[in-house]
Design a protein around this motif. Structure first.
Motif, PDB file in Angstrom:
ATOM      1  N   GLY A 126       0.840  -1.193   0.000  1.00 13.36           N
ATOM      2  CA  GLY A 126       0.000   0.000   0.000  1.00 13.36           C
ATOM      3  C   GLY A 126       0.871   1.237   0.000  1.00 13.36           C
ATOM      4  O   GLY A 126       2.083   1.179  -0.228  1.00 13.36           O
ATOM      5  N   GLU A 127       0.226   2.354   0.305  1.00 11.20           N
ATOM      6  CA  GLU A 127       0.912   3.643   0.210  1.00 11.20           C
ATOM      7  C   GLU A 127       1.641   3.985   1.517  1.00 11.20           C
ATOM      8  O   GLU A 127       2.861   4.131   1.553  1.00 11.20           O
ATOM      9  N   GLY A 128       0.874   4.081   2.568  1.00  8.56           N
ATOM     10  CA  GLY A 128       1.440   4.430   3.868  1.00  8.56           C
ATOM     11  C   GLY A 128       0.331   4.332   4.886  1.00  8.56           C
ATOM     12  O   GLY A 128      -0.843   4.318   4.521  1.00  8.56           O
ATOM     13  N   PRO A 129       0.684   4.257   6.171  1.00 11.21           N
ATOM     14  CA  PRO A 129      -0.352   4.108   7.207  1.00 11.21           C
ATOM     15  C   PRO A 129      -1.288   5.305   7.233  1.00 11.21           C
ATOM     16  O   PRO A 129      -0.865   6.435   6.980  1.00 11.21           O
ATOM     17  N   GLY A 130      -2.564   5.055   7.531  1.00 11.79           N
ATOM     18  CA  GLY A 130      -3.527   6.123   7.796  1.00 11.79           C
ATOM     19  C   GLY A 130      -3.675   6.279   9.308  1.00 11.79           C
ATOM     20  O   GLY A 130      -2.867   5.740  10.071  1.00 11.79           O
ATOM     21  N   GLU A 133      -4.074   2.928  11.358  1.00 10.19           N
ATOM     22  CA  GLU A 133      -2.842   2.134  11.323  1.00 10.19           C
ATOM     23  C   GLU A 133      -1.766   2.774  12.200  1.00 10.19           C
ATOM     24  O   GLU A 133      -0.994   2.081  12.866  1.00 10.19           O
ATOM     25  N   PRO A 139      -0.723  -2.617   9.554  1.00  7.05           N
ATOM     26  CA  PRO A 139      -1.152  -2.096   8.256  1.00  7.05           C
ATOM     27  C   PRO A 139      -2.612  -2.417   7.954  1.00  7.05           C
ATOM     28  O   PRO A 139      -3.119  -3.470   8.363  1.00  7.05           O
ATOM     29  N   PHE A 140      -3.259  -1.545   7.217  1.00  7.84           N
ATOM     30  CA  PHE A 140      -4.595  -1.781   6.677  1.00  7.84           C
ATOM     31  C   PHE A 140      -5.560  -2.369   7.717  1.00  7.84           C
ATOM     32  O   PHE A 140      -6.042  -3.490   7.565  1.00  7.84           O
ATOM     33  N   ASN A 167       3.640  -1.325   3.387  1.00 12.76           N
ATOM     34  CA  ASN A 167       3.420  -0.047   2.713  1.00 12.76           C
ATOM     35  C   ASN A 167       4.734   0.504   2.176  1.00 12.76           C
ATOM     36  O   ASN A 167       5.816   0.104   2.634  1.00 12.76           O
ATOM     37  N   HIS A 258      -6.452   1.284  -5.204  1.00 10.01           N
ATOM     38  CA  HIS A 258      -6.369   1.248  -3.736  1.00 10.01           C
ATOM     39  C   HIS A 258      -7.774   1.007  -3.182  1.00 10.01           C
ATOM     40  O   HIS A 258      -8.751   1.562  -3.720  1.00 10.01           O
TER      41      HIS A 258
HETATM   42  N1  URA Z   1      -3.795   2.825   3.263  1.00 10.03           N
HETATM   43  C1  URA Z   1      -2.577   2.370   2.935  1.00 10.03           C
HETATM   44  O1  URA Z   1      -2.058   2.599   1.857  1.00 10.03           O
HETATM   45  N2  URA Z   1      -1.956   1.610   3.842  1.00 10.03           N
HETATM   46  C2  URA Z   1      -2.456   1.288   5.010  1.00 10.03           C
HETATM   47  O2  URA Z   1      -1.818   0.584   5.774  1.00 10.03           O
HETATM   48  C3  URA Z   1      -3.752   1.770   5.329  1.00 10.03           C
HETATM   49  C4  URA Z   1      -4.401   2.551   4.434  1.00 10.03           C
END
Ligand code: URA
Ligand code: SF4
Length: 317
Positions: A126-130, A133, A139-140, A167, A258
């Protein structure tokens, strides 16, 4: 089991323990085992005597307490741990958790290294933690994560079993903005090391940021999805002059939307499902036991999609 049988077994394990130097040895201990009571047919059992899994309520307290098991063999003797050594992965995850190499460290709550088995079939990036997270350190796990789990399950993939989730950047960009190129560049070695350790058969890129980073391109996700790419990207091999013979072989990459994009725009669900079916077909070719496991799912999807049915038939040729 009789008391005599228990004592014999215990002495046997003592001998083995002492031999292995495992710390379980109990040599010289005086065992005082009792014979097991005669077996009671299940139909006549009280609640407290029911085998585990058959109890309808907690055992009754006074008088009905089941006697503590007189002799329980440490499980480690009976079920040897799987030989897989996941410590390099655990060490890398710990390194990430304490990283302060870029400014995102200052605003994060917890870094999010990733989670899943050490030898997964698929790695999801994925992209990065929100926000969720960042708090959980996993993650996710928010709304998009729950959708991702459902999408993966529809392809026979689970983070508890055969799928590692990570991520591009491991710390939350403030306000959920896109990670900046410098932040991505600073964090990228962690992702590279994860891929090298995990050696997934396939990479699923969730969204534009991951797909662009992994495939080293500026294309939009709408153009990248629907085609299978490769990691490391060919351009990188040319740039660095290293052909991959001495490291990992190229890994097929499937870019898709995504899950947050699917939550915003329902119409993306259909193409995202097409991507998952493509992933399943590609993975089934690479791994026979996965192919066997998802056979019913493949048949179900093939029944509604003649083009996919053809792909599935080609798998067994
Ligand atoms: N979106 C992401 O790209 N990664 C995550 O871990 C959570 C949401
Ligand atoms: Fe370190 Fe990556 Fe977090 Fe930056 S985003 S602090 S490089 S783990």
């Amino acid at each position: 089991m009789t008391a005599e049988e228990k004592t014999t077994l215990a002495c046997f394990f003592d001998t083995v323990s002492a031999y292995l130097g495992s710390g379980y040895a109990n040599s010289g201990a005086d065992y005082a085992f009792k014979d097991d009571p005669e077996a009671v047919p299940e139909s006549q059992m009280t609640e407290g005597q029911m085998p585990a899994g058959h109890q309808t309520a907690a055992p009754k307290a006074a008088g009905a307490e089941p006697e503590a098991d007189a002799f329980s063999i440490p499980l480690a003797y009976l079920v040897p741990e799987a030989a897989e050594d996941d410590s390099p992965l655990k060490e890398l995850e710990a390194e990430i958790r304490s990283c302060t190499a870029c400014p995102l460290a200052k605003t994060r709550t917890k870094a999010v290294p990733g989670e899943g088995p050490a030898s997964p079939l698929v790695m999801v990036i994925g992209e990065g933690p929100g926000g969720d997270e960042d708090i959980a350190g996993r993650p996710f796990v928010g709304r998009a994560g729950q959708l991702l789990d459902k999408m993966l399950a529809s392809a026979g993939l689970y983070r508890e079993k055969n799928c590692y989730i990570a991520n591009v950047v491991k710390c939350r960009p403030p306000g959920n903005r896109d990670p900046m190129p410098e932040e991505i560049a600073c964090c990228a070695p962690y992702l590279e090391r994860q891929i090298a350790l995990l050696k997934p058969l396939l990479i699923l890129c969730a969204g534009r940021v991951a797909a662009r980073h992994i495939l080293r391109t500026e294309e939009g996700i709408g153009r990248l999805r629907g085609k299978i790419g490769e990691y490391p990207a060919a351009v990188e091999i040319v740039e660095t002059g290293t052909l991959q013979s001495d490291s990992i072989p190229p890994i097929p990459v499937i870019p898709t939307f995504h899950p947050s994009a699917l939550l915003r725009d329902e119409s993306l669900k259909h193409p995202a499902f097409e991507d998952l079916k493509q992933l399943m077909a590609a993975l089934a070719k690479l791994d026979k036991s996965y192919a066997a496991e998802v056979k019913p799912l493949l048949a179900k999807y093939a029944a509604k999609d003649p083009a996919f049915a053809e792909k599935v038939r080609a798998l067994s040729r």
